[in-house]
Scaffold this active site. Structure first.
Site, PDB file in Angstrom:
ATOM      1  N   ASP A   1       0.857  -1.179   0.000  1.00 54.63           N
ATOM      2  CA  ASP A   1       0.000   0.000   0.000  1.00 54.63           C
ATOM      3  C   ASP A   1       0.900   1.238   0.000  1.00 54.63           C
ATOM      4  O   ASP A   1       2.121   1.148   0.075  1.00 54.63           O
ATOM      5  CB  ASP A   1      -0.940  -0.020   1.208  1.00 54.63           C
ATOM      6  CG  ASP A   1      -2.253   0.682   0.928  1.00 54.63           C
ATOM      7  OD1 ASP A   1      -2.257   1.640   0.140  1.00 54.63           O
ATOM      8  OD2 ASP A   1      -3.282   0.283   1.509  1.00 54.63           O
TER       9      ASP A   1
ATOM     10  N   GLU B   1     -10.905   6.643   4.427  1.00 53.97           N
ATOM     11  CA  GLU B   1     -10.168   6.153   5.586  1.00 53.97           C
ATOM     12  C   GLU B   1      -9.676   7.285   6.466  1.00 53.97           C
ATOM     13  O   GLU B   1      -9.524   8.415   6.029  1.00 53.97           O
ATOM     14  CB  GLU B   1      -8.989   5.308   5.112  1.00 53.97           C
ATOM     15  CG  GLU B   1      -8.055   6.080   4.197  1.00 53.97           C
ATOM     16  CD  GLU B   1      -7.342   5.179   3.209  1.00 53.97           C
ATOM     17  OE1 GLU B   1      -6.348   4.547   3.579  1.00 53.97           O
ATOM     18  OE2 GLU B   1      -7.802   5.100   2.064  1.00 53.97           O
TER      19      GLU B   1
END
Length: 610
Positions: A297, A497
């Site tokens: 990520d 997020e």
């Protein structure tokens, strides 16, 4: 994938003389053949060329675009803000082709993979078709529809020259305090497995080929099981539970042919996923038989320690094949530093040549399977079809199939199309940004008219009713007494997020007050809730006659009016339980009886005559 807001991209390559026939990019045929040709190509590569394949750089980090050639960069992505100045599909195609052309000027002409987050349609691109987020698709319980939606997404992604979508998210979300709950199909591994596999097939087809957009199952693993729903947090459970709940969707995705998997920021029992060799190599690659490649990520290896070189050593030895690096020269932990450090780690024997070869081979194998060496050019017709009526019709179908009718006292729904006066209240009714939610043009999303081509609820209602019906709209709920029915549109402000994490999920006081105001002024109230997860409704459910969970439906609100006015019956069923209070936000620690169980959803026994 995590994205940080960055300034809009303003650089252009046209003046540098590097544009190679933007719409007709050609690749000298180095090698055409099956995936086994990866070994033959690997044998010709230097260490620099191999390490370059393991690097993925954010477009904004490429201060000097010639670094794509100089360092043999294998992949580029567009993260937050890494967009062409006008964000139109045609400009995206030009930008991507310019970057890909640079890779083809290297010694071995290895094609570059360009990646982007396309998590509910090609959601970064103005005018693209935006589908319901995964929680809405989960409510359809329909793998064939999910596959069809992701096929449309793949075609729109390919229409901008991009070959890799960081999707689907196959997290099993167990706690709705998590701000990424809407990226999960549901709370059960069975549902997530079924729909996740369907999504992979939608992106890639039955197997990777020249018509595929590479899928990226994410985020491995247990990102939906963290304590208290904390993003990038810690999942605590034994291995048997971990396998049963969180690994099951990955087994299904691998069986469906997923060519890439993104690793999670989160930890399992205190150990960061990006450094967990047991899970990445022993379980995922060896035991589960994953033959594709693993990608990190966004700057995620940086969280392993304070020593970047140590982070590189740990993550690559754990089994990571490609590293996503959002930082360029002059910034900490940039891709120049990564390349130099990894070369030094190989020279010192801390990372073996075999591990480098394995990572490179996996990446090359996927590129061969996708036909990138011989068929790199997107079909221009795909660019023209972005946001087309045909694509929007599929998204509209997804919306109407995802709506969950939670309450319908006295059969208030469906509404008649020839009512004298329909009053609509709530800012969400005329706000495309709230309708789409996060990961829409901007990373966190935002309220307002965020993209072109979409239809708000207000516009859809005006289109659905008869010419004689008065449709009034007031965000604050003024002048409601003369209405035959009041439609209240409420919901969460857009978020992604971090910003989406909450410790309580009560309906906002303003939304609760708006419902109460509508009920006090009118006997018939229909409430539509836009949200990325179930919210605690308290008294609001009692104060409305009909209540519909519309989730985050995307750009096609006519899918909502298809159901409101009875052209189609509601079919959606809850993909997760609906909490009665804030003590029921975690599936694993439910106190008392849920307000509505998994699978709940009312329907109509009759439809309105068209």
């Amino acid at each position: 994938m995590q994205r940080f807001l960055q300034p809009s991209l303003s650089w252009r390559l046209l003046g540098a003389g590097l544009l190679l026939a933007t719409l007709h990019l050609s690749v000298p045929a180095l090698r055409a053949g099956p995936a086994s040709d990866a070994d033959a190509l690997l044998a010709k590569m230097t260490l620099d060329e191999k390490i370059g394949q393991m690097v993925q750089v954010d477009l904004m980090a490429l201060k000097d675009k010639s670094d794509v050639q100089k360092y043999f960069i294998g992949s580029v992505l567009s993260g937050g803000g890494s967009d062409p100045a006008d964000n139109r599909p045609e400009t995206w195609l030009q930008t991507v082709n310019e970057i890909r052309a640079l890779a083809l000027q290297t010694r071995l002409k290895v094609p570059l993979l360009y990646g982007i987050d396309a998590v509910h349609g090609h959601n970064n691109i103005l005018g693209a078709t935006i589908f319901p987020h995964h929680i809405g698709l989960g409510a359809t319980h329909d793998p064939s529809l999910v596959e069809k939606a992701e096929r449309i997404t793949a075609e729109e992604v390919e229409g901008t020259g991009i070959q890799w979508a960081f999707a689907p998210c196959i997290a099993v979300s167990r706690d709705i305090r998590w701000g990424r709950t809407y990226e999960s199909f549901g709370e059960s591994p069975e549902l997530v497995s079924e729909l996740g596999a369907a999504a992979v097939r939608g992106f890639q087809g039955s197997k990777l080929n020249k018509n595929s957009v590479l899928a990226c199952a994410k985020h491995f693993a247990a990102d939906g099981g963290t304590e208290n729903g904390k993003d990038q947090g810690n999942t605590v459970c034994d291995e048997a539970t971990f396998r049963k709940i969180y690994l099951a969707p990955y087994a299904a995705a691998i069986k469906a042919g997923a060519g890439s998997i993104m690793i999670s920021y989160s930890s399992w029992n205190g150990e960061k996923m990006h450094g967990n060799k047991h899970l990445l190599t022993e379980v995922l690659k060896n035991e589960m038989g994953f033959k594709g490649f693993l990608v990190s990520d966004w700057a995620a290896i940086d969280q392993l320690s304070q020593d970047y070189k140590n982070d590189i050593e740990t993550s690559i030895n754990a089994g990571l094949d490609m590293v996503m690096i959002p930082f360029g020269p002059g910034e900490k932990n940039n891709y120049h530093e990564f390349i130099a450090d990894l070369k030094d780690l190989v020279a010192s024997g801390k990372v073996s040549q075999e591990r480098i070869d394995d990572a490179t081979r996996r990446i090359l194998r996927v590129k061969f399977q996708m036909g990138l060496f011989t068929n790199p050019n997107p079909d221009p017709a795909l660019t023209a079809a972005i946001g087309s009526p045909q694509h929007r019709a599929v998204a509209r179908e997804c919306v109407r199939e995802s709506l969950v009718l939670l309450k319908n006292s006295n059969n208030v729904l469906p509404l008649k199309k020839n009512l004298k006066h329909i009053a609509i209240v709530g800012k969400a009714a005329d706000d495309l940004g709230m309708q789409c939610g996060g990961w829409t043009i901007d990373w966190q999303g935002k309220p307002g008219n965020v993209t072109s081509g979409g239809t708000t609820l207000l516009s859809a209602i005006k289109k659905a009713v008869s010419a004689e019906t008065e449709v009034s709209y007031s965000p604050d709920g003024s002048d409601l007494k003369s209405a035959d029915v009041v439609i209240v549109a409420i919901g969460e402000e857009p978020y992604a997020e971090f910003k989406g994490d909450r410790q309580e999920l009560n309906l906002s006081p303003a939304d609760a007050a708006l419902i109460a105001k509508a009920k006090a002024a009118n006997s018939h109230v229909v409430t539509l809730l836009y949200s990325g997860r179930p919210l605690v409704l308290n008294s609001a459910l009692d104060q409305t006659d009909a209540f519909v969970a519309v989730w985050l439906p995307g750009t096609e609100a006519e899918g909502i009016t298809d159901v409101l006015f009875g052209d189609h019956a509601p079919k959606g069923k809850l993909p997760r339980q609906w909490p009665a209070n804030n003590e029921q936000l975690s599936v694993d620690h439910t106190v008392g009886k849920a307000l509505f169980p998994v699978g709940f959803g009312l329907t109509y026994n009759y439809l309105t005559k068209k």
